[in-house]
Design a protein around this motif. Structure first.
Motif, PDB file in Angstrom:
ATOM      1  N   GLY A 198       0.645  -1.229   0.342  1.00  0.00           N
ATOM      2  CA  GLY A 198      -0.013   0.001   0.721  1.00  0.00           C
ATOM      3  C   GLY A 198       1.036   1.064   0.093  1.00  0.00           C
ATOM      4  N   TYR A 199       0.401   2.224  -1.101  1.00  0.00           N
ATOM      5  CA  TYR A 199       1.187   3.105  -1.063  1.00  0.00           C
ATOM      6  C   TYR A 199       0.773   4.692  -1.264  1.00  0.00           C
ATOM      7  CZ  TYR A 199       5.038   0.795  -3.323  1.00  0.00           C
ATOM      8  OH  TYR A 199       5.520  -0.191  -3.791  1.00  0.00           O
ATOM      9  N   PHE A 200       0.729   5.060   0.772  1.00  0.00           N
ATOM     10  CA  PHE A 200      -0.013   6.416   1.081  1.00  0.00           C
ATOM     11  C   PHE A 200       0.138   7.634   0.691  1.00  0.00           C
ATOM     12  CE2 PHE A 200      -0.460   9.214   5.085  1.00  0.00           C
ATOM     13  CZ  PHE A 200      -1.694   9.240   4.974  1.00  0.00           C
ATOM     14  N   THR A 201      -0.736   8.495   0.348  1.00  0.00           N
ATOM     15  CA  THR A 201      -0.280   9.663  -0.240  1.00  0.00           C
ATOM     16  C   THR A 201      -1.346  10.560   0.951  1.00  0.00           C
ATOM     17  OG1 THR A 201       0.702   9.293  -2.082  1.00  0.00           O
ATOM     18  CG2 THR A 201      -0.639  10.878  -1.798  1.00  0.00           C
ATOM     19  N   ALA A 202      -0.812  11.311   1.370  1.00  0.00           N
ATOM     20  CA  ALA A 202      -2.123  12.739   2.354  1.00  0.00           C
ATOM     21  C   ALA A 202      -1.058  14.216   2.191  1.00  0.00           C
ATOM     22  CB  ALA A 202      -2.640  12.069   2.899  1.00  0.00           C
ATOM     23  N   LYS A 203      -2.191  15.257   1.964  1.00  0.00           N
ATOM     24  CA  LYS A 203      -1.876  16.551   2.465  1.00  0.00           C
ATOM     25  C   LYS A 203      -2.074  17.165   3.756  1.00  0.00           C
ATOM     26  CE  LYS A 203      -1.012  21.146   0.417  1.00  0.00           C
ATOM     27  NZ  LYS A 203      -0.033  21.720  -1.209  1.00  0.00           N
ATOM     28  N   TYR A 204      -2.271  17.607   4.482  1.00  0.00           N
ATOM     29  CA  TYR A 204      -2.645  17.786   5.552  1.00  0.00           C
ATOM     30  C   TYR A 204      -2.090  19.568   5.933  1.00  0.00           C
ATOM     31  CZ  TYR A 204      -3.761  13.037   7.326  1.00  0.00           C
ATOM     32  OH  TYR A 204      -4.161  11.966   6.698  1.00  0.00           O
ATOM     33  N   ALA A 205      -3.067  19.997   6.150  1.00  0.00           N
ATOM     34  CA  ALA A 205      -3.311  21.554   6.002  1.00  0.00           C
ATOM     35  C   ALA A 205      -4.475  21.945   6.509  1.00  0.00           C
ATOM     36  CB  ALA A 205      -2.345  22.427   4.708  1.00  0.00           C
ATOM     37  N   PRO A 206      -4.493  24.005   7.198  1.00  0.00           N
ATOM     38  CA  PRO A 206      -3.268  24.059   8.043  1.00  0.00           C
ATOM     39  C   PRO A 206      -2.768  23.100   8.960  1.00  0.00           C
ATOM     40  CG  PRO A 206      -4.832  25.248   8.298  1.00  0.00           C
ATOM     41  CD  PRO A 206      -5.324  24.595   7.419  1.00  0.00           C
ATOM     42  N   VAL A 207      -1.452  22.908   9.345  1.00  0.00           N
ATOM     43  CA  VAL A 207      -1.326  22.989  10.656  1.00  0.00           C
ATOM     44  C   VAL A 207      -1.330  23.804  11.540  1.00  0.00           C
ATOM     45  CG1 VAL A 207       0.715  21.698  12.321  1.00  0.00           C
ATOM     46  CG2 VAL A 207       0.060  20.720   9.487  1.00  0.00           C
ATOM     47  N   THR A 208      -2.176  24.043  13.534  1.00  0.00           N
ATOM     48  CA  THR A 208      -2.623  24.772  13.782  1.00  0.00           C
ATOM     49  C   THR A 208      -2.481  24.327  15.000  1.00  0.00           C
ATOM     50  OG1 THR A 208      -5.065  24.203  14.031  1.00  0.00           O
ATOM     51  CG2 THR A 208      -4.478  25.529  12.283  1.00  0.00           C
ATOM     52  N   ASP A 209      -1.883  24.838  16.359  1.00  0.00           N
ATOM     53  CA  ASP A 209      -1.498  25.169  17.830  1.00  0.00           C
ATOM     54  C   ASP A 209      -3.274  25.323  18.215  1.00  0.00           C
ATOM     55  OD1 ASP A 209      -0.769  25.146  20.487  1.00  0.00           O
ATOM     56  OD2 ASP A 209       0.870  26.232  19.790  1.00  0.00           O
ATOM     57  N   THR A 210      -3.954  23.977  18.203  1.00  0.00           N
ATOM     58  CA  THR A 210      -4.921  24.108  18.882  1.00  0.00           C
ATOM     59  C   THR A 210      -4.730  24.742  20.686  1.00  0.00           C
ATOM     60  OG1 THR A 210      -4.874  21.781  19.831  1.00  0.00           O
ATOM     61  CG2 THR A 210      -6.110  22.299  17.749  1.00  0.00           C
ATOM     62  N   THR A 211      -3.734  24.563  21.132  1.00  0.00           N
ATOM     63  CA  THR A 211      -3.637  24.935  22.615  1.00  0.00           C
ATOM     64  C   THR A 211      -3.621  26.279  23.002  1.00  0.00           C
ATOM     65  OG1 THR A 211      -2.622  22.769  23.404  1.00  0.00           O
ATOM     66  CG2 THR A 211      -2.605  24.752  24.783  1.00  0.00           C
ATOM     67  N   GLN A 212      -2.928  27.073  21.408  1.00  0.00           N
ATOM     68  CA  GLN A 212      -3.146  28.771  21.207  1.00  0.00           C
ATOM     69  C   GLN A 212      -4.407  29.053  21.154  1.00  0.00           C
ATOM     70  OE1 GLN A 212      -0.877  29.959  23.558  1.00  0.00           O
ATOM     71  NE2 GLN A 212      -0.125  28.295  24.233  1.00  0.00           N
ATOM     72  N   ALA A 213      -6.127  28.748  21.054  1.00  0.00           N
ATOM     73  CA  ALA A 213      -7.254  28.842  19.959  1.00  0.00           C
ATOM     74  C   ALA A 213      -6.262  29.037  18.425  1.00  0.00           C
ATOM     75  CB  ALA A 213      -7.274  30.231  20.353  1.00  0.00           C
ATOM     76  N   GLY A 214      -5.231  28.501  17.836  1.00  0.00           N
ATOM     77  CA  GLY A 214      -5.716  28.030  16.679  1.00  0.00           C
ATOM     78  C   GLY A 214      -5.298  28.159  15.566  1.00  0.00           C
ATOM     79  N   PRO A 215      -3.427  28.990  16.063  1.00  0.00           N
ATOM     80  CA  PRO A 215      -2.603  29.871  15.150  1.00  0.00           C
ATOM     81  C   PRO A 215      -2.014  28.582  14.343  1.00  0.00           C
ATOM     82  CG  PRO A 215      -1.958  30.065  16.833  1.00  0.00           C
ATOM     83  CD  PRO A 215      -3.068  29.749  17.447  1.00  0.00           C
ATOM     84  N   ALA A 216      -1.440  29.753  12.844  1.00  0.00           N
ATOM     85  CA  ALA A 216      -0.610  27.917  11.898  1.00  0.00           C
ATOM     86  C   ALA A 216       0.607  28.038  12.419  1.00  0.00           C
ATOM     87  CB  ALA A 216      -1.437  28.398  10.382  1.00  0.00           C
ATOM     88  N   VAL A 217       0.688  26.668  12.201  1.00  0.00           N
ATOM     89  CA  VAL A 217       2.713  26.624  12.527  1.00  0.00           C
ATOM     90  C   VAL A 217       3.170  27.085  11.134  1.00  0.00           C
ATOM     91  CG1 VAL A 217       4.095  24.876  13.548  1.00  0.00           C
ATOM     92  CG2 VAL A 217       1.062  25.112  14.940  1.00  0.00           C
ATOM     93  N   PHE A 218       4.163  27.021  11.916  1.00  0.00           N
ATOM     94  CA  PHE A 218       5.788  27.473  11.102  1.00  0.00           C
ATOM     95  C   PHE A 218       6.246  26.837  11.133  1.00  0.00           C
ATOM     96  CE2 PHE A 218       3.109  31.245  10.434  1.00  0.00           C
ATOM     97  CZ  PHE A 218       2.629  31.638   8.747  1.00  0.00           C
ATOM     98  N   VAL A 219       7.713  26.510  10.600  1.00  0.00           N
ATOM     99  CA  VAL A 219       8.865  26.248  10.758  1.00  0.00           C
ATOM    100  C   VAL A 219      10.140  26.823  10.307  1.00  0.00           C
ATOM    101  CG1 VAL A 219       9.962  23.075   9.895  1.00  0.00           C
ATOM    102  CG2 VAL A 219       7.683  23.302  10.121  1.00  0.00           C
ATOM    103  N   ASN A 220      10.822  26.835  11.326  1.00  0.00           N
ATOM    104  CA  ASN A 220      12.359  27.221  11.076  1.00  0.00           C
ATOM    105  C   ASN A 220      13.712  26.550  11.013  1.00  0.00           C
ATOM    106  OD1 ASN A 220      10.890  29.869  11.067  1.00  0.00           O
ATOM    107  ND2 ASN A 220       9.752  28.748  13.171  1.00  0.00           N
TER     108      ASN A 220
END
Length: 220
Positions: A198-220
């Motif tokens: 089985g070959y799995f493909t998926a895209k999840y967006a946006p990733v949010t911080d639900t603890t902080q009421a949902g702001p989007a998460v960035f990677v630095n």
């Protein structure tokens, strides 16, 4: 004149000091932030979540180039931040939930009438996210990443169990997404109607911080 010179020299020294401090402050940023790249640090213990990107499906196909298998239009994950070090570095998360809504899933495999459910087993998994955006998911020591697919067929209900040693994905700040492309699972058990890979493909967006009421998460 001497006083002016002293004042000018003091101002110059202050300006140079502040200028030198600027890059050091930026370098103190963490791998995961909210509010933008280099923004507010995501705290350890915060819960992150995401559903499938709009208009996309999560698929488990029988080959990396084919379109035969299972497709779901509703899926989501939940993860807790374990460590968020200074960038550049590697942040770690614990994936505590990864779900697929069975009502949104279909199958075009010959002999399969429908999808009863898809269950992600052996949670939690550990996720490592690097500053470059590379993402790796691994199971606990001695365990494996495992997905159980329950199908309705012409011959009755069957269960297909698939395993993988790890999964690799990519985080993208353009849409705060996490993407997986053709991640290979191998059939561990199931009837002959269960495809061998089985070959799995998926895209999840946006990733949010639900603890902080949902702001989007960035990677630095």
């Amino acid at each position: 004149m001497r006083t002016r010179t002293s004042l000018a020299l003091a101002a110059a020294v202050t300006a140079l000091t502040l200028s030198a401090a600027g890059p050091a402050s930026a370098a103190d940023g963490t791998v995961l932030t909210t509010g933008g790249a280099g923004g507010t640090a995501v705290a350890a213990g915060d819960v992150l979540s995401a559903s499938l990107a709009g208009g996309t499906n999560a698929t488990l196909y029988s080959s990396s180039t084919g379109t035969s298998g299972v497709s779901c239009s509703s899926s989501a994950f939940v993860a807790e931040v374990v460590d968020n070090p200074a960038a550049p570095g590697t942040a770690t998360e614990s994936v505590t939930s990864h779900t697929f809504a069975s009502a949104s899933c279909t199958s075009n495999v010959t002999g399969v009438l429908g999808v009863t459910g898809i269950t992600v087993d052996n949670l939690p998994y550990t996720t490592a996210v690097t500053s470059g955006g590379a993402l790796t998911i691994t199971p606990a020591n001695g365990s494996t990443i495992q997905t159980t697919v329950a199908l309705r067929t012409l011959l009755g209900s069957i269960t297909c169990v698939y395993r993988a040693p790890s999964l690799s994905g990519t985080a993208n700040n353009a849409d705060n997404s996490i993407s997986f492309t053709n991640q290979q699972f191998t059939k561990f058990s199931g009837s002959s109607l269960c495809f061998s890979n089985g070959y799995f493909t998926a895209k999840y967006a946006p990733v949010t911080d639900t603890t902080q009421a949902g702001p989007a998460v960035f990677v630095n």
